[in-house]
Design an enzyme around this catalytic site. Sequence first.
Site, mmCIF file in Angstrom:
data_model
loop_
_atom_site.group_PDB
_atom_site.id
_atom_site.type_symbol
_atom_site.label_atom_id
_atom_site.label_comp_id
_atom_site.label_asym_id
_atom_site.label_seq_id
_atom_site.Cartn_x
_atom_site.Cartn_y
_atom_site.Cartn_z
ATOM 1 N N ASN A 205 0.841 -1.185 0.000
ATOM 2 C CA ASN A 205 0.000 0.000 0.000
ATOM 3 C C ASN A 205 0.887 1.249 0.000
ATOM 4 O O ASN A 205 2.120 1.145 0.084
ATOM 5 C CB ASN A 205 -0.984 -0.019 1.171
ATOM 6 C CG ASN A 205 -0.306 -0.007 2.535
ATOM 7 O OD1 ASN A 205 0.725 0.629 2.738
ATOM 8 N ND2 ASN A 205 -0.896 -0.722 3.487
ATOM 9 N N GLU A 208 3.219 1.639 3.014
ATOM 10 C CA GLU A 208 4.305 0.663 2.985
ATOM 11 C C GLU A 208 5.332 1.017 1.910
ATOM 12 O O GLU A 208 6.540 0.871 2.125
ATOM 13 C CB GLU A 208 3.742 -0.729 2.729
ATOM 14 C CG GLU A 208 2.923 -1.286 3.884
ATOM 15 C CD GLU A 208 2.151 -2.536 3.521
ATOM 16 O OE1 GLU A 208 1.804 -3.295 4.441
ATOM 17 O OE2 GLU A 208 1.890 -2.743 2.320
ATOM 18 N N ASP A 275 -5.138 -8.353 0.804
ATOM 19 C CA ASP A 275 -5.005 -9.777 0.481
ATOM 20 C C ASP A 275 -5.756 -10.114 -0.802
ATOM 21 O O ASP A 275 -5.299 -10.918 -1.617
ATOM 22 C CB ASP A 275 -5.548 -10.635 1.629
ATOM 23 C CG ASP A 275 -4.738 -10.501 2.902
ATOM 24 O OD1 ASP A 275 -3.546 -10.182 2.813
ATOM 25 O OD2 ASP A 275 -5.310 -10.718 3.992
#
Length: 332
Positions: A205, A208, A275
């Site tokens: 993301n 991150e 996920d």
Amino acid sequence: MTVEQELTSLKKLPGQKILVLGDLMLDQWMWGNVSRISPEAPVPVVDINRTTYTPGGAANVVCNLLTLGCEVTVAGLIGTDETGQRLRRLLDEHGAGCQGLVLNDRRRTTVKTRIIAHSQQVVRVDQEDRAPFADEEAAPLIEWLEENRSKYDGIFLSDYDKGLFTCPALSSYLPRMYGGETPVVAGPKPGNLEVFRGVHCLTLNASEAGGATGLPVTDDASVEVAGKELLRLTEAKHALITRGEHGMPLFSPSQASASEPAFATQVYDVSGAGDTVLSVVGLGLCAGLSPQTCIRLASHAAAVVVRKLGTATLTTDEIAESLRRRSTSWKS
């Protein structure tokens, strides 16, 4: 690409044989209602009326792939405690192959407890150990990977920074899995980026990506810089950065980035959405779909799961319905 072509591409996702290696955990959901404030502190009192459990972390990636119609084997370390036993039962019930699970009696299985009242998360409680697994703890897992990793159409690595990918023996072994015929798709944590150098595709993301590159990711221009830096740092073939309502650009060396807008119109819960994106993009790349097609399917998948409460999964039928609905809205 027409909606008919997109639907044809979507049909290529199911049927693949996938190995998921990662940090496995159990998600506990405590559902209730709030009617008063505690006299002991200014906090709500939640009257719990039911408790449910779902596979979490890398195990949620497993469940996403299963509901998308794939044959999935899970590999990782779980405790011998009650939580680990419950997680194993849930994975069995979902239809996952559990041959790669290694039991560990030295530490507890991670469990994340979310207390939900009136469809809103009130608090989350984590019970976990995050220290790296010792080399001897990971040795049976590495032995199993060496014997079985060539049997799969794709390998997905799901890093939740719970000690698996910081294990020295495993992090040294993993590069042997990269660069071969089997695509390796990874969702790394920023501090562990070096472990994933050479994978086929990375998904992170925006926060991150900023942590991994040391670059702020605040707008379209900065995300382009961060995406190219991720490719340079990791030598990956693709790097995806998810940006919530701002879409998800996919970067590839010597090519312009491919991007899709966010299609979600209602957002109830983003738990597990990353996920889902990892699962759909990874399956698309393993199936030989173009980067643009992969992220288009993934954007529709994300729009479906964020409308569900909890770490949700979805089917290809739900993605297909989102594709058709979006196509109809454009024509009207």
